[in-house]
Design a protein around this motif. Structure first.
Motif, PDB file in Angstrom:
ATOM      1  N   PRO A 200      -0.255   6.193   0.642  1.00 44.38           N
ATOM      2  CA  PRO A 200      -1.394   6.842   1.287  1.00 44.38           C
ATOM      3  C   PRO A 200      -1.069   8.197   1.914  1.00 44.38           C
ATOM      4  O   PRO A 200      -1.973   8.857   2.432  1.00 44.38           O
ATOM      5  CB  PRO A 200      -1.798   5.832   2.368  1.00 44.38           C
ATOM      6  CG  PRO A 200      -0.522   5.101   2.685  1.00 44.38           C
ATOM      7  CD  PRO A 200       0.230   5.028   1.381  1.00 44.38           C
TER       8      PRO A 200
ATOM      9  N   PRO B  82       0.814  -1.230   0.000  1.00 43.05           N
ATOM     10  CA  PRO B  82       0.000   0.000   0.000  1.00 43.05           C
ATOM     11  C   PRO B  82       0.842   1.272   0.000  1.00 43.05           C
ATOM     12  O   PRO B  82       0.417   2.302  -0.524  1.00 43.05           O
ATOM     13  CB  PRO B  82      -0.823  -0.120   1.287  1.00 43.05           C
ATOM     14  CG  PRO B  82      -0.886  -1.589   1.552  1.00 43.05           C
ATOM     15  CD  PRO B  82       0.439  -2.125   1.109  1.00 43.05           C
TER      16      PRO B  82
ATOM     17  N   ASN C 181       3.045   1.192  -3.759  1.00 38.50           N
ATOM     18  CA  ASN C 181       2.280   1.333  -4.990  1.00 38.50           C
ATOM     19  C   ASN C 181       1.221   2.425  -4.954  1.00 38.50           C
ATOM     20  O   ASN C 181       0.877   2.977  -5.998  1.00 38.50           O
ATOM     21  CB  ASN C 181       1.620  -0.004  -5.338  1.00 38.50           C
ATOM     22  CG  ASN C 181       2.645  -1.087  -5.610  1.00 38.50           C
ATOM     23  OD1 ASN C 181       3.721  -0.812  -6.124  1.00 38.50           O
ATOM     24  ND2 ASN C 181       2.330  -2.316  -5.243  1.00 38.50           N
ATOM     25  N   ASN C 182       0.706   2.721  -3.767  1.00 39.82           N
ATOM     26  CA  ASN C 182      -0.388   3.691  -3.685  1.00 39.82           C
ATOM     27  C   ASN C 182      -0.018   4.948  -2.901  1.00 39.82           C
ATOM     28  O   ASN C 182      -0.601   6.000  -3.116  1.00 39.82           O
ATOM     29  CB  ASN C 182      -1.616   3.034  -3.044  1.00 39.82           C
ATOM     30  CG  ASN C 182      -2.096   1.833  -3.831  1.00 39.82           C
ATOM     31  OD1 ASN C 182      -2.161   1.874  -5.051  1.00 39.82           O
ATOM     32  ND2 ASN C 182      -2.415   0.752  -3.132  1.00 39.82           N
TER      33      ASN C 182
END
Length: 314
Positions: free
Chosen positions: A210, A204, A207-208
């Motif tokens: 937050p 998470p 790749n993303n």
């Protein structure tokens, strides 16, 4: 690597010791106040729980100082930290007395006082809930450490120092909402001391991402450094960073080759590869290929009959 002495600076401030029964000593400029307490006459108990003399000592200390003047706090030993839980509940209880606290170091404990992987922590989520002005949180030790997904508006720096960081803590951090977070550092450690986080747990983040403000990332002290380097080679988060820290791990030439073969790293200001297992030739190659980046390849190790090892474990 161990911690031979207590920290001298924290959150960009010199550390000044607080003593029971004494007022705040005169200082010039911002400082981080440090408090530790261990009653040698108090019997060690085999059961785990709060160290009662520490709680009483903290109350006595707060009664004797101007608590509104405390902006940065370093907490050392709260008893023998292998037998006593971190005073999270107590810190939450006194949060109203520390209304301006912006930086907290929970566990500034040197090796002679307690090995890092023996330090008993707790669920630290309540600290983030109790201190809304907190900008810096550093935690040393990971025995029983927990963090549940939460939100904090102002947190800018979050560091976990451990010989083995539980995957649940990694997942808790990456499931949280920290819109101001600029600096995140995980000392992932080894499985023998509870470091069971995998690359999948980190996905998470890789790749993303937050955390929209994140610029400095440390995935340090890891026995899975090879897999992390390979994952970083194509991870979108890298393009947003100014600093990447992969120090204190077991990265070798093959892992570093995978990292270099991926996306460009020339945008970084700093790449920290201290204490890994790079050959002198490959270390020199990395420095040469990233001429505009401050690449630190000091303190490279040599594999022995015991294999490769992280800088911090027990």
């Amino acid at each position: 690597m161990t911690f031979p002495e207590n920290t001298k600076t924290f959150a960009g401030r010199p550390v000044v010791e607080l003593e029971l029964g004494e007022p705040l000593p005169p200082v010039e400029g911002p400082v981080a106040w440090r408090f530790a307490y261990w009653d040698e006459d108090y019997p060690s108990r085999p059961e785990y729980g709060p160290y009662e003399p520490y709680h009483e000592a903290l109350d006595e200390l707060l009664d004797g100082i101007d608590t509104e003047a405390v902006h940065a706090l370093v907490l050392g030993s709260w008893g023998y930290a292998a037998f006593a839980d971190a005073p999270v509940a107590k810190l939450c209880e006194v949060a109203h007395r520390l209304p301006n606290l912006e930086a907290l170091f929970l566990g500034d404990i040197e090796a002679e006082e307690c090995e890092i992987s023996w330090i008993r922590q707790r669920d630290i989520t309540p600290l983030l809930e109790a201190y809304p002005k907190l900008r810096v949180l550093r935690v040393r030790g990971a025995e029983n450490l927990e963090l549940r997904p939460t939100r904090h508006e102002r947190l800018r720096e979050l560091v976990f120092e451990s010989g083995g960081l539980p995957a649940g803590v990694v997942r808790g951090v990456l499931g949280s909402d920290f819109p101001a977070l600029e600096h995140l550092e995980f000392w992932l450690g080894v499985a023998n001391y509870g470091g069971d986080a995998t690359v999948r747990d980190l996905e998470p983040l890789l790749n993303n991402n937050p955390f929209p403000a994140l610029r400095r990332l440390g995935l340090c002290n890891s026995e899975i450094a090879e897999r992390i380097a390979a994952a970083l080679a194509g991870a979108p988060v890298v393009g947003r960073l100014t600093e990447l820290d992969l120090s204190m791990g077991v990265l070798d030439d093959a892992g570093a080759e995978a990292l270099l073969a991926g996306q460009p790293l020339t945008h970084l200001r700093r790449l920290d590869l201290r204490h890994n297992f790079l050959s002198p030739e490959f270390a020199a190659r990395i420095v040469a290929e990233l001429p505009g980046v401050d690449v630190d390849v000091a303190d490279q190790q040599e594999e022995t009959q015991w294999g490769r090892y992280t800088a911090v474990s027990e």
